[in-house]
Scaffold this motif. Structure first.
Motif, short mmCIF file in Angstrom:
data_model
loop_
_atom_site.label_atom_id
_atom_site.label_comp_id
_atom_site.label_asym_id
_atom_site.label_seq_id
_atom_site.Cartn_x
_atom_site.Cartn_y
_atom_site.Cartn_z
N GLY A 68 0.81 -1.21 0.00
CA GLY A 68 0.00 0.00 0.00
C GLY A 68 0.84 1.26 0.00
O GLY A 68 0.55 2.23 -0.72
N ILE A 69 1.91 1.24 0.79
CA ILE A 69 2.81 2.40 0.85
C ILE A 69 3.48 2.63 -0.50
O ILE A 69 3.62 3.77 -0.97
N ILE A 70 3.88 1.55 -1.17
CA ILE A 70 4.52 1.66 -2.49
C ILE A 70 3.54 2.24 -3.51
O ILE A 70 3.91 3.11 -4.32
N VAL A 96 -7.10 4.62 -3.49
CA VAL A 96 -8.07 4.01 -2.60
C VAL A 96 -7.68 2.57 -2.26
O VAL A 96 -7.87 2.11 -1.13
N PHE A 97 -7.09 1.85 -3.23
CA PHE A 97 -6.66 0.48 -2.97
C PHE A 97 -5.45 0.46 -2.03
O PHE A 97 -5.30 -0.47 -1.23
N ALA A 98 -4.61 1.47 -2.15
CA ALA A 98 -3.45 1.56 -1.26
C ALA A 98 -3.89 1.71 0.18
O ALA A 98 -3.40 1.01 1.08
N TRP A 99 -4.84 2.63 0.42
CA TRP A 99 -5.33 2.82 1.79
C TRP A 99 -6.09 1.61 2.30
O TRP A 99 -6.01 1.25 3.49
N TYR A 100 -6.81 0.94 1.41
CA TYR A 100 -7.50 -0.29 1.80
C TYR A 100 -6.48 -1.32 2.27
O TYR A 100 -6.66 -1.98 3.30
N ARG A 101 -5.39 -1.48 1.52
CA ARG A 101 -4.35 -2.43 1.89
C ARG A 101 -3.77 -2.11 3.26
O ARG A 101 -3.58 -3.01 4.09
N ILE A 102 -3.47 -0.85 3.47
CA ILE A 102 -2.84 -0.45 4.74
C ILE A 102 -3.78 -0.69 5.91
O ILE A 102 -3.39 -1.27 6.93
#
Length: 277
Positions: A123-125, A252-258
């Motif tokens: 997610g950070i990447i 939005v997918f990055a924040w979901y992952r985190i």
């Protein structure tokens, strides 16, 4: 077939179909879903791989005209030959590294906590790549996957190899990796779809052959249900994703992952959920 097994197969198929082509890791979600559903024996692990075929058939159906055109022109059409070569070159890094390190990675990392950490790091990447794209928009070199060079394909293939780490996301690694190398978002996404066809189909065949001793004809209904539900949910997801990326990025997918990764870590640490795999 036991009704409970049937329900678990359908649910796992839906999870596979909805997550295979989004940058959120289908393998990671299947590990976590399997843990919650107590669907974690050796046969279940084969099931998780085999139902990927259902998701891949959804891509084949969505791009059926393009695929037929490629196969019909493979002997004489240079564009079709170049495309097949690019997919093959991109497929090789994951295939070779998987054969060498796959068993060790599976033994060490196929559990909820490493998956959760991979969710967060991935997610950070994604956030970093999207932020970099906004600040420094890449020069558009081409508009179609047909314009990709072998070097472009190899770079995407090397990015895909990161998906050997469960929770990384094969689609996420290929799409975000391709974008980091300067490919347009839609080209990166479509090439990820096409690259998934040999990657996941061969993984399915390899798993079936390798684990054939623990499978019986009685397992066929379970695998069929899972594959059908994966096909239906993946088809809807692919259609939706192609529309989504025309006006949105992957933040939005990055924040979901985190967030999801942090929830799994917290639940594991405090014992809210007993994660097993």
């Amino acid at each position: 077939m036991d009704i409970i097994i049937a329900v678990k197969a359908i649910l796992m198929g839906v999870v596979e179909g909805l997550t295979e082509f989004l940058p959120i890791s289908s393998t990671g979600h299947l590990i976590l879903a399997g843990s919650l559903l107590n669907f974690t024996d050796e046969k279940a692990k084969v099931f998780e791989i085999v139902i990927q075929a259902g998701a891949i058939l959804a891509v084949c159906w969505e791009y059926r005209k393009r695929i037929v055109s490629i196969f019909s022109g493979i002997t004489h059409d240079r564009k079709a030959q170049k495309f097949v070569l690019n997919v093959f070159v991109a497929f090789l890094p994951l295939a070779l590294l998987g054969l060498i390190f796959g068993s060790a990675i599976k033994a060490a990392l196929f559990s909820p906590v490493p998956v959760a950490l991979a969710f967060i790091i991935g997610g950070i990447i994604i956030l970093w790549v999207e932020r970099h794209h906004k600040k420094h928009p890449p020069a558009v070199r081409f508009e179609s996957v047909d314009d990709m060079s072998i070097v472009d394909a190899l770079k995407v293939g090397l990015a895909q190899a990161a998906a050997l780490i469960p929770g990384t996301s094969r689609s996420g690694a290929t799409i975000i990796g391709a974008m980091a190398f300067g490919l347009p978002r839609r080209v990166a996404t479509e090439f990820s779809f096409f690259l998934a066809i040999p990657t996941l189909m061969l993984a399915t065949v390899y798993s079936l052959i390798k684990e054939r001793d623990i499978l019986t004809l009685a397992d066929l209904p379970m695998f069929t249900l899972g594959s059908i539900s994966a096909f239906i949910s993946a088809f809807m997801c692919v259609r939706w994703l192609l529309r989504y990326i025309s006006t949105h990025d992957f933040t939005v997918f990055a924040w979901y992952r985190i967030v999801f990764g942090l929830v799994v870590l917290a639940s594991s640490h405090y014992g809210w959920v007993v994660w097993v795999h």
